[in-house]
Motif scaffolding. Structure first.
Motif, PDB file in Angstrom:
ATOM      1  N   ILE A 128       0.852  -1.186   0.000  1.00 34.80           N
ATOM      2  CA  ILE A 128       0.000   0.000   0.000  1.00 34.80           C
ATOM      3  C   ILE A 128       0.889   1.237   0.000  1.00 34.80           C
ATOM      4  O   ILE A 128       1.856   1.321   0.753  1.00 34.80           O
ATOM      5  N   VAL A 129       0.564   2.177  -0.878  1.00 36.41           N
ATOM      6  CA  VAL A 129       1.341   3.414  -0.997  1.00 36.41           C
ATOM      7  C   VAL A 129       0.388   4.589  -0.817  1.00 36.41           C
ATOM      8  O   VAL A 129      -0.666   4.651  -1.454  1.00 36.41           O
ATOM      9  N   TYR A 130       0.782   5.533   0.074  1.00 33.14           N
ATOM     10  CA  TYR A 130       0.001   6.739   0.322  1.00 33.14           C
ATOM     11  C   TYR A 130       0.755   7.922  -0.271  1.00 33.14           C
ATOM     12  O   TYR A 130       1.922   8.126   0.040  1.00 33.14           O
ATOM     13  N   VAL A 131       0.080   8.706  -1.108  1.00 37.87           N
ATOM     14  CA  VAL A 131       0.704   9.871  -1.739  1.00 37.87           C
ATOM     15  C   VAL A 131      -0.076  11.120  -1.334  1.00 37.87           C
ATOM     16  O   VAL A 131      -1.271  11.238  -1.624  1.00 37.87           O
ATOM     17  N   PHE A 132       0.615  12.030  -0.656  1.00 37.62           N
ATOM     18  CA  PHE A 132      -0.001  13.275  -0.188  1.00 37.62           C
ATOM     19  C   PHE A 132       0.062  14.339  -1.276  1.00 37.62           C
ATOM     20  O   PHE A 132       1.092  14.533  -1.924  1.00 37.62           O
ATOM     21  N   VAL A 133      -1.061  15.055  -1.481  1.00 38.08           N
ATOM     22  CA  VAL A 133      -1.122  16.204  -2.379  1.00 38.08           C
ATOM     23  C   VAL A 133      -1.668  17.376  -1.563  1.00 38.08           C
ATOM     24  O   VAL A 133      -2.813  17.332  -1.109  1.00 38.08           O
ATOM     25  N   PRO A 134      -0.866  18.427  -1.344  1.00 38.59           N
ATOM     26  CA  PRO A 134      -1.344  19.552  -0.523  1.00 38.59           C
ATOM     27  C   PRO A 134      -2.444  20.334  -1.230  1.00 38.59           C
ATOM     28  O   PRO A 134      -2.484  20.401  -2.462  1.00 38.59           O
ATOM     29  N   LYS A 135      -3.314  20.966  -0.448  1.00 40.68           N
ATOM     30  CA  LYS A 135      -4.391  21.747  -1.060  1.00 40.68           C
ATOM     31  C   LYS A 135      -3.843  22.955  -1.800  1.00 40.68           C
ATOM     32  O   LYS A 135      -4.497  23.499  -2.682  1.00 40.68           O
ATOM     33  N   TRP A 136      -2.628  23.345  -1.489  1.00 42.01           N
ATOM     34  CA  TRP A 136      -1.946  24.412  -2.208  1.00 42.01           C
ATOM     35  C   TRP A 136      -1.897  24.111  -3.705  1.00 42.01           C
ATOM     36  O   TRP A 136      -1.954  25.009  -4.538  1.00 42.01           O
ATOM     37  N   HIS A 137      -1.825  22.815  -4.065  1.00 44.04           N
ATOM     38  CA  HIS A 137      -1.743  22.395  -5.463  1.00 44.04           C
ATOM     39  C   HIS A 137      -2.932  22.899  -6.287  1.00 44.04           C
ATOM     40  O   HIS A 137      -2.771  23.264  -7.447  1.00 44.04           O
ATOM     41  N   VAL A 138      -4.115  22.945  -5.691  1.00 44.24           N
ATOM     42  CA  VAL A 138      -5.311  23.342  -6.438  1.00 44.24           C
ATOM     43  C   VAL A 138      -5.660  24.812  -6.247  1.00 44.24           C
ATOM     44  O   VAL A 138      -6.644  25.295  -6.788  1.00 44.24           O
ATOM     45  N   ALA A 139      -4.843  25.536  -5.468  1.00 45.65           N
ATOM     46  CA  ALA A 139      -5.178  26.919  -5.116  1.00 45.65           C
ATOM     47  C   ALA A 139      -4.929  27.918  -6.238  1.00 45.65           C
ATOM     48  O   ALA A 139      -5.473  29.012  -6.209  1.00 45.65           O
ATOM     49  N   GLY A 140      -4.134  27.572  -7.219  1.00 42.97           N
ATOM     50  CA  GLY A 140      -3.808  28.555  -8.250  1.00 42.97           C
ATOM     51  C   GLY A 140      -3.443  27.893  -9.556  1.00 42.97           C
ATOM     52  O   GLY A 140      -4.166  27.044 -10.079  1.00 42.97           O
ATOM     53  N   ALA A 141      -2.285  28.250 -10.068  1.00 44.34           N
ATOM     54  CA  ALA A 141      -1.853  27.822 -11.396  1.00 44.34           C
ATOM     55  C   ALA A 141      -1.637  26.318 -11.528  1.00 44.34           C
ATOM     56  O   ALA A 141      -1.648  25.786 -12.641  1.00 44.34           O
ATOM     57  N   LEU A 142      -1.443  25.609 -10.422  1.00 44.83           N
ATOM     58  CA  LEU A 142      -1.197  24.167 -10.503  1.00 44.83           C
ATOM     59  C   LEU A 142      -2.470  23.333 -10.522  1.00 44.83           C
ATOM     60  O   LEU A 142      -2.416  22.128 -10.741  1.00 44.83           O
ATOM     61  N   ASN A 143      -3.639  23.943 -10.312  1.00 44.70           N
ATOM     62  CA  ASN A 143      -4.902  23.213 -10.344  1.00 44.70           C
ATOM     63  C   ASN A 143      -5.039  22.507 -11.692  1.00 44.70           C
ATOM     64  O   ASN A 143      -4.979  23.137 -12.743  1.00 44.70           O
ATOM     65  N   GLY A 144      -5.180  21.179 -11.641  1.00 43.28           N
ATOM     66  CA  GLY A 144      -5.320  20.395 -12.858  1.00 43.28           C
ATOM     67  C   GLY A 144      -4.008  19.916 -13.446  1.00 43.28           C
ATOM     68  O   GLY A 144      -4.000  19.184 -14.436  1.00 43.28           O
ATOM     69  N   LYS A 145      -2.905  20.285 -12.843  1.00 48.98           N
ATOM     70  CA  LYS A 145      -1.587  19.854 -13.339  1.00 48.98           C
ATOM     71  C   LYS A 145      -1.261  18.464 -12.818  1.00 48.98           C
ATOM     72  O   LYS A 145      -1.823  17.984 -11.843  1.00 48.98           O
ATOM     73  N   GLY A 146      -0.288  17.826 -13.451  1.00 50.35           N
ATOM     74  CA  GLY A 146       0.074  16.448 -13.139  1.00 50.35           C
ATOM     75  C   GLY A 146       0.834  16.283 -11.841  1.00 50.35           C
ATOM     76  O   GLY A 146       1.595  17.153 -11.430  1.00 50.35           O
ATOM     77  N   VAL A 147       0.613  15.121 -11.219  1.00 47.87           N
ATOM     78  CA  VAL A 147       1.303  14.743  -9.993  1.00 47.87           C
ATOM     79  C   VAL A 147       1.872  13.341 -10.206  1.00 47.87           C
ATOM     80  O   VAL A 147       1.152  12.431 -10.611  1.00 47.87           O
ATOM     81  N   GLN A 148       3.184  13.190  -9.941  1.00 46.66           N
ATOM     82  CA  GLN A 148       3.823  11.884 -10.035  1.00 46.66           C
ATOM     83  C   GLN A 148       3.687  11.140  -8.727  1.00 46.66           C
ATOM     84  O   GLN A 148       3.920  11.701  -7.658  1.00 46.66           O
ATOM     85  N   CYS A 149       3.337   9.879  -8.809  1.00 40.26           N
ATOM     86  CA  CYS A 149       3.217   9.028  -7.636  1.00 40.26           C
ATOM     87  C   CYS A 149       4.193   7.876  -7.800  1.00 40.26           C
ATOM     88  O   CYS A 149       4.041   7.060  -8.707  1.00 40.26           O
ATOM     89  N   THR A 150       5.219   7.820  -6.962  1.00 41.54           N
ATOM     90  CA  THR A 150       6.219   6.760  -7.048  1.00 41.54           C
ATOM     91  C   THR A 150       5.732   5.546  -6.268  1.00 41.54           C
ATOM     92  O   THR A 150       5.422   5.635  -5.081  1.00 41.54           O
ATOM     93  N   LEU A 151       5.672   4.408  -6.950  1.00 43.51           N
ATOM     94  CA  LEU A 151       5.171   3.172  -6.350  1.00 43.51           C
ATOM     95  C   LEU A 151       6.231   2.084  -6.444  1.00 43.51           C
ATOM     96  O   LEU A 151       6.825   1.878  -7.491  1.00 43.51           O
ATOM     97  N   TRP A 152       6.443   1.379  -5.345  1.00 45.97           N
ATOM     98  CA  TRP A 152       7.342   0.225  -5.337  1.00 45.97           C
ATOM     99  C   TRP A 152       6.493  -1.023  -5.474  1.00 45.97           C
ATOM    100  O   TRP A 152       5.613  -1.266  -4.651  1.00 45.97           O
ATOM    101  N   PRO A 153       6.738  -1.844  -6.510  1.00 48.00           N
ATOM    102  CA  PRO A 153       5.918  -3.047  -6.694  1.00 48.00           C
ATOM    103  C   PRO A 153       6.374  -4.195  -5.806  1.00 48.00           C
ATOM    104  O   PRO A 153       6.795  -5.237  -6.267  1.00 48.00           O
ATOM    105  N   GLY A 154       6.313  -3.998  -4.513  1.00 47.35           N
ATOM    106  CA  GLY A 154       6.643  -5.065  -3.573  1.00 47.35           C
ATOM    107  C   GLY A 154       8.083  -5.039  -3.137  1.00 47.35           C
ATOM    108  O   GLY A 154       8.860  -4.179  -3.522  1.00 47.35           O
ATOM    109  N   ASN A 155       8.449  -6.013  -2.332  1.00 49.80           N
ATOM    110  CA  ASN A 155       9.809  -6.074  -1.808  1.00 49.80           C
ATOM    111  C   ASN A 155      10.684  -7.007  -2.623  1.00 49.80           C
ATOM    112  O   ASN A 155      11.658  -7.544  -2.134  1.00 49.80           O
ATOM    113  N   SER A 156      10.335  -7.211  -3.876  1.00 46.44           N
ATOM    114  CA  SER A 156      11.082  -8.128  -4.734  1.00 46.44           C
ATOM    115  C   SER A 156      12.371  -7.517  -5.258  1.00 46.44           C
ATOM    116  O   SER A 156      13.137  -8.184  -5.946  1.00 46.44           O
TER     117      SER A 156
END
Length: 194
Positions: A128-156
């Motif tokens: 399980i991966v939790y990715v935080f996005v601050p509300k600041w992101h939607v407050a202005g010019a970044l609203n609707g812009k892309g967010v990268q979420c780094t995920l590790w596919p297990g401990n393999s």
């Protein structure tokens, strides 16, 4: 003179006891409505008045105590996570959208995207991966812009991969890249307001 001093002390004590006192508490039950004051192990007896609607078990509240009466006058913000979306788990490819029940800007600090492992068509309770996005992101010019979420596919020991989503104030939009392996190892299962 001593008599006058005693009278003033008694008068002062009466005024202090009559003055309202503000205390923090936790909702102990909803039906009937009860609360437990901070520092006490048991709920306060009796049903309080309230100026706050939609109280839930565990909510942090402010209580005004005066003349033996209790009134719940406020609720702490941001103390509990709200589930803003928890639909069918999705890869978040280009055609997929998670429409939120409340706006990102209405949250105390933002949102958390909850990604879970997805194996053989089933959501798993690991990786399980939790990715935080601050509300600041939607407050202005970044609203609707892309967010990268780094995920590790297990401990393999395999390399991490990225999910890429667009965060708009009312919804999360997917990207075509998220439906291509190895990015299909995780799906979005919830969006929390924090």
């Amino acid at each position: 003179m001593l008599h006058e001093l005693q009278r003033r002390v008694i008068d002062l004590e009466a005024r202090v006891l009559a003055a309202p006192s503000l205390r923090w508490a936790t909702i102990a039950s909803v039906t009937p409505l009860t609360f437990k004051l901070d520092g006490l192990d048991t709920p306060v007896e009796g049903t309080p008045s309230t100026t706050v609607s939609g109280l839930s078990l565990g909510d942090r509240v402010q209580v005004t105590l005066q003349a033996g009466r209790a009134t719940i006058t406020g609720r702490a913000k941001g103390t509990q996570n709200k589930v803003l979306w928890a639909g069918t788990p999705i890869y978040m490819h280009a055609e997929q959208v998670a429409t939120l029940s409340e706006r990102v800007s209405d949250q105390a600090t933002g949102i958390v995207l909850v990604w879970q492992a997805y194996v053989n068509g089933a959501v798993k309770d690991y990786d399980i991966v939790y990715v935080f996005v601050p509300k600041w992101h939607v407050a202005g010019a970044l609203n609707g812009k892309g967010v990268q979420c780094t995920l590790w596919p297990g401990n393999s020991g395999t390399a991490p991969h990225q999910k890429y989503v667009y965060v708009v104030n009312e919804r999360i939009l997917g990207n075509a890249i998220n439906g291509i392996s190895p990015r299909t190892s995780h799906v979005l299962t919830a969006v929390l307001g924090v």
